[in-house]
Write an enzyme that holds these catalytic residues in place. Sequence first.
Site, PDB file in Angstrom:
ATOM      1  N   ASP A  21       0.812  -0.973  -0.450  1.00  0.00           N
ATOM      2  CA  ASP A  21       0.017   0.096   0.100  1.00  0.00           C
ATOM      3  C   ASP A  21       0.485   1.514   0.480  1.00  0.00           C
ATOM      4  OD1 ASP A  21      -2.680   1.304   0.036  1.00  0.00           O
ATOM      5  OD2 ASP A  21      -2.720   1.112   2.000  1.00  0.00           O
ATOM      6  N   ASN A  69     -10.361  -2.464  -5.088  1.00  0.00           N
ATOM      7  CA  ASN A  69     -10.256  -1.458  -6.195  1.00  0.00           C
ATOM      8  C   ASN A  69     -11.277  -1.527  -7.649  1.00  0.00           C
ATOM      9  OD1 ASN A  69      -6.827  -1.992  -4.767  1.00  0.00           O
ATOM     10  ND2 ASN A  69      -8.049  -0.316  -3.946  1.00  0.00           N
TER      11      ASN A  69
END
Length: 247
Positions: A21, A69
Site C-alpha cells: 500500500d 479497487n
Amino acid sequence: MAQKTDLVIENIPKHIAVIMDGNGRWAKKQGKLRIFGHENGVKAVRDTVEACAEIGVEYLTLYAFSTENWNRPKFEINALMTLLVSTINKETKTLMDNNIRLATIGDTDSLPSKCKKELLEAIEKTKNNSRMTLVLALSYSSKWEITQAITKIAEQVKKGQLATEQITEDTINQYLATAGIPDPELLIRTSGEHRISNFLLWQIAYSELYFTEKLWPDFRREDLYEAIVSFQQRERRFGKTSEQISA
Ligand code: IPE
Ligand code: IPE
Ligand code: MG
C-alpha cells in the site's frame, strides 16, 4: 536497518503475505500521477520476491488488486491492468531463472481478457518451478472468497455428496482460493495504515501482523528483513501460556 545476517535462518516464515500500500501517496508527494507510484511499486515487488526466494520463504502472497479497487477511477484501473500485463510479460523470465512458480487467488474471470491470458500463460510456464510460490491476489477479497467457498460447500451438501456433520475447518480450507497453501505466519502492510482491507481474513487467524510507515515503492529487502526480525522476536502462543511454550 536490518540485514540478512540478522535473521535466524531456522525460523524464516514459510508463508509471508503483503498488503502493498501507498503507491498513490508516494507519487503525490512528488507531484506526479498515482500511476507513477504503481509503476515504481514494481521495483519493490522484484526486490521482495528475490529476497524471499533467497532466504527460503516457500510462499509469498502479494495483494495487488482488491475487489474494492474496481471502484477506483476507470483511468487508474486501466493503467493498473496494463501495468500488470506488461510486468507479468517482462518478469516471467526472471521467475523461470529463479525457479519461482506463479499462482493467483481471486476472481480472475473478472480481469480483462488480455490480463487473464497473460496470467494463465505465466502460470502454465512456471508450474513446475519449485523454489518458491508467488501468489498474486488479483480481484481478490476475503469476503468474496469465503462466499464462494460457502456456495460450493452448500452445493455439495445439496447433492448429498457431503454431510453437514462432515464439515470441519479443513473442509473450509479446501474450498478457499488458498487451498493447499499454509496460512501465512507473517502479514506485512506498508504505508502506515492499520487495517486488513478484506485480505485473507480466515487465513490470518493466527498470523503475526507487521505495519511499517514505508510507502510500497520505497520498500526494499532490508525492510523485509526488519519485518522478519520483528516476527522472530515474538512469542507465538496459540492460546497457551508463555510457560507452556518455553517448557
Ligand atoms: C496500493 O497503493 C496499490 C493498490 C491498491 C492497487 P494505493 O494505490 O492504494 O496507494 P495509496 O494508498 O492511495 O497511497
Ligand atoms: C488494499 O489497499 C488493497 C491492495 C493493496 C491491493 P487499498 O489502498 O485499496 O486499501 P484501503 O481501501 O485504503 O483500505
Ligand atoms: Mg491504498
